[in-house]
Design an enzyme around this catalytic site. Sequence first.
Site, PDB file in Angstrom:
ATOM      1  N   GLY A   1       0.805  -1.230   0.000  1.00 50.07           N
ATOM      2  CA  GLY A   1       0.000   0.000   0.000  1.00 50.07           C
ATOM      3  C   GLY A   1       0.831   1.270   0.000  1.00 50.07           C
ATOM      4  O   GLY A   1       0.772   2.069  -0.937  1.00 50.07           O
ATOM      5  N   VAL A   2       1.646   1.457   1.040  1.00 50.11           N
ATOM      6  CA  VAL A   2       2.474   2.671   1.145  1.00 50.11           C
ATOM      7  C   VAL A   2       3.572   2.653   0.082  1.00 50.11           C
ATOM      8  O   VAL A   2       3.844   3.663  -0.567  1.00 50.11           O
ATOM      9  CB  VAL A   2       3.085   2.799   2.558  1.00 50.11           C
ATOM     10  CG1 VAL A   2       4.033   3.983   2.637  1.00 50.11           C
ATOM     11  CG2 VAL A   2       1.992   2.929   3.604  1.00 50.11           C
TER      12      VAL A   2
ATOM     13  N   THR B   1       8.235  -0.835   5.103  1.00 44.75           N
ATOM     14  CA  THR B   1       7.693  -2.036   5.745  1.00 44.75           C
ATOM     15  C   THR B   1       7.496  -1.782   7.243  1.00 44.75           C
ATOM     16  O   THR B   1       7.822  -0.705   7.747  1.00 44.75           O
ATOM     17  CB  THR B   1       8.659  -3.235   5.602  1.00 44.75           C
ATOM     18  OG1 THR B   1       9.756  -3.053   6.515  1.00 44.75           O
ATOM     19  CG2 THR B   1       9.186  -3.373   4.185  1.00 44.75           C
TER      20      THR B   1
ATOM     21  N   GLU C   1       9.368  10.746   9.821  1.00 43.04           N
ATOM     22  CA  GLU C   1       8.183  11.571  10.074  1.00 43.04           C
ATOM     23  C   GLU C   1       6.896  10.753  10.088  1.00 43.04           C
ATOM     24  O   GLU C   1       6.049  10.912  10.958  1.00 43.04           O
ATOM     25  CB  GLU C   1       8.083  12.675   9.009  1.00 43.04           C
ATOM     26  CG  GLU C   1       6.944  13.656   9.234  1.00 43.04           C
ATOM     27  CD  GLU C   1       7.106  14.451  10.518  1.00 43.04           C
ATOM     28  OE1 GLU C   1       6.255  14.296  11.415  1.00 43.04           O
ATOM     29  OE2 GLU C   1       8.097  15.208  10.641  1.00 43.04           O
TER      30      GLU C   1
ATOM     31  N   GLY D   1     -12.098  -1.279   5.338  1.00 42.67           N
ATOM     32  CA  GLY D   1     -10.641  -1.251   5.173  1.00 42.67           C
ATOM     33  C   GLY D   1      -9.906  -0.376   6.170  1.00 42.67           C
ATOM     34  O   GLY D   1      -8.740  -0.036   5.972  1.00 42.67           O
TER      35      GLY D   1
ATOM     36  N   GLU E   1      -6.609  -3.356  10.488  1.00 43.19           N
ATOM     37  CA  GLU E   1      -5.681  -4.366   9.980  1.00 43.19           C
ATOM     38  C   GLU E   1      -6.503  -5.590   9.557  1.00 43.19           C
ATOM     39  O   GLU E   1      -7.643  -5.739  10.007  1.00 43.19           O
ATOM     40  CB  GLU E   1      -4.699  -4.775  11.095  1.00 43.19           C
ATOM     41  CG  GLU E   1      -3.736  -3.685  11.531  1.00 43.19           C
ATOM     42  CD  GLU E   1      -2.719  -3.307  10.466  1.00 43.19           C
ATOM     43  OE1 GLU E   1      -2.323  -4.182   9.665  1.00 43.19           O
ATOM     44  OE2 GLU E   1      -2.338  -2.127  10.418  1.00 43.19           O
TER      45      GLU E   1
ATOM     46  N   ASP F   1      -0.366  -0.429  18.552  1.00 47.42           N
ATOM     47  CA  ASP F   1      -0.015   0.540  17.512  1.00 47.42           C
ATOM     48  C   ASP F   1       0.097   1.948  18.105  1.00 47.42           C
ATOM     49  O   ASP F   1       1.063   2.674  17.859  1.00 47.42           O
ATOM     50  CB  ASP F   1      -1.077   0.505  16.399  1.00 47.42           C
ATOM     51  CG  ASP F   1      -0.866   1.599  15.372  1.00 47.42           C
ATOM     52  OD1 ASP F   1       0.166   1.552  14.672  1.00 47.42           O
ATOM     53  OD2 ASP F   1      -1.701   2.507  15.269  1.00 47.42           O
TER      54      ASP F   1
ATOM     55  N   LYS G   1       3.535   4.580  18.868  1.00 46.13           N
ATOM     56  CA  LYS G   1       3.618   6.006  18.511  1.00 46.13           C
ATOM     57  C   LYS G   1       3.927   6.862  19.745  1.00 46.13           C
ATOM     58  O   LYS G   1       4.722   7.790  19.687  1.00 46.13           O
ATOM     59  CB  LYS G   1       2.314   6.459  17.852  1.00 46.13           C
ATOM     60  CG  LYS G   1       2.096   5.791  16.490  1.00 46.13           C
ATOM     61  CD  LYS G   1       0.692   6.026  15.961  1.00 46.13           C
ATOM     62  CE  LYS G   1       0.469   5.262  14.665  1.00 46.13           C
ATOM     63  NZ  LYS G   1      -0.915   5.307  14.195  1.00 46.13           N
TER      64      LYS G   1
END
Length: 373
Positions: free
Chosen positions: A16-17, A101, A155, A217, A220, A231, A235
């Site tokens: 995706g990214v 990744t 970032e 979507g 996960e 997650d 952060k």
Amino acid sequence: MPLPKQIFIAVIGAGGVGRCFLNQLHHLASNLCQNPAAPTYLSLILLSTSKKLLHSPDYRSLHLGLWEEELAASGTPALSPTDLADYLANAPSKVVLVDNTSNQTLADAYPLFLKKGISIVTPNKKAFSSSYLLWKSIFSAAANGSGAGGYVFHESSVGAGLPVICTLKELVETGDEVRKIEGVFSGTMSFLFNSFMPVGGGGGSFSAEVKRAKELGYTEPDPRDDLNGLDVARKLTILARLAGLEVESPTSFPVQSLIPKELEGCKSGDEFLERLSEFDGKMEKLKKEAVTEGKVVRFVGSVDVAKKDVKVGLEKFDVSHPIAALKGSDNIISFYTKRYGDNPLIIQGAGAGGEVTAMGVTGDLIKVLRLLH
């Protein structure tokens, strides 16, 4: 007169990214080479997924417009981090490794790459939120840390394309006193709680909203990876460290998991979703309590710098609070500092999605290109 520059690019991850980043790289490369004052030529010399590799043994540029077909046709297996570092270190010009990744093994090798003069840009949270020792090793090797190696920028490891990390670093480096950081750091959790308990009432049962978020979507593939809070904890670990706290790991402070104890042993995400409705009562009770107080429930993270207190979990907010007013899957991050007083500096916007995350990575690449000579 500045000389033309050639920079080699290696990209790991084409999902995706990664896919969005490669499109942005194509656009950036065609712009930079047309700069009449000082053209920069970006050469993609390696593209790898976890299984396959496309690379040029003699460091010639791969075709950015044809990568998909060429990668699909490749029968070459991916390189180990050590072999990858050797290959990149022998390139005839400066190299930037773009890690799109969330691979821990690759993250563990960052100090090796940096020491060899290879710069890194990445949204990989694991590199900056696993052990404090790895964090120190990365920045003691990096040129924008205390070392003489490559540069490292991350970032989009927090807030996707939002300018969260660069803002925090600027506050700290210019001598402001960061007192507290608070916000909604997960696009998934934002969407989920804005649907479960919208301001003004309504919203379905918790299990129904989790299923809907998955269908759309926002979660996960296995929603437990979002609901366990890890997650957000990753952060928070990154931001706490940038604010000066020596946080050992994302499991070294309280993190509230929304996975009922009885469902921790579920064999699959599907089994978990099937049974989640059995536990809707608890979340419904929480919702009703909040309504009677004129509040809403949100899943937030906070860092109290003075108290060295980091935590992740459910909290109630007045409906007039900026956190309550979030829409969709937006993130909101508030920095309470000495300079900003009672009114925090607020960053708000899309905190998830391939295009905006890739934008943060591409922005970091531009920073590195300005620094490389």
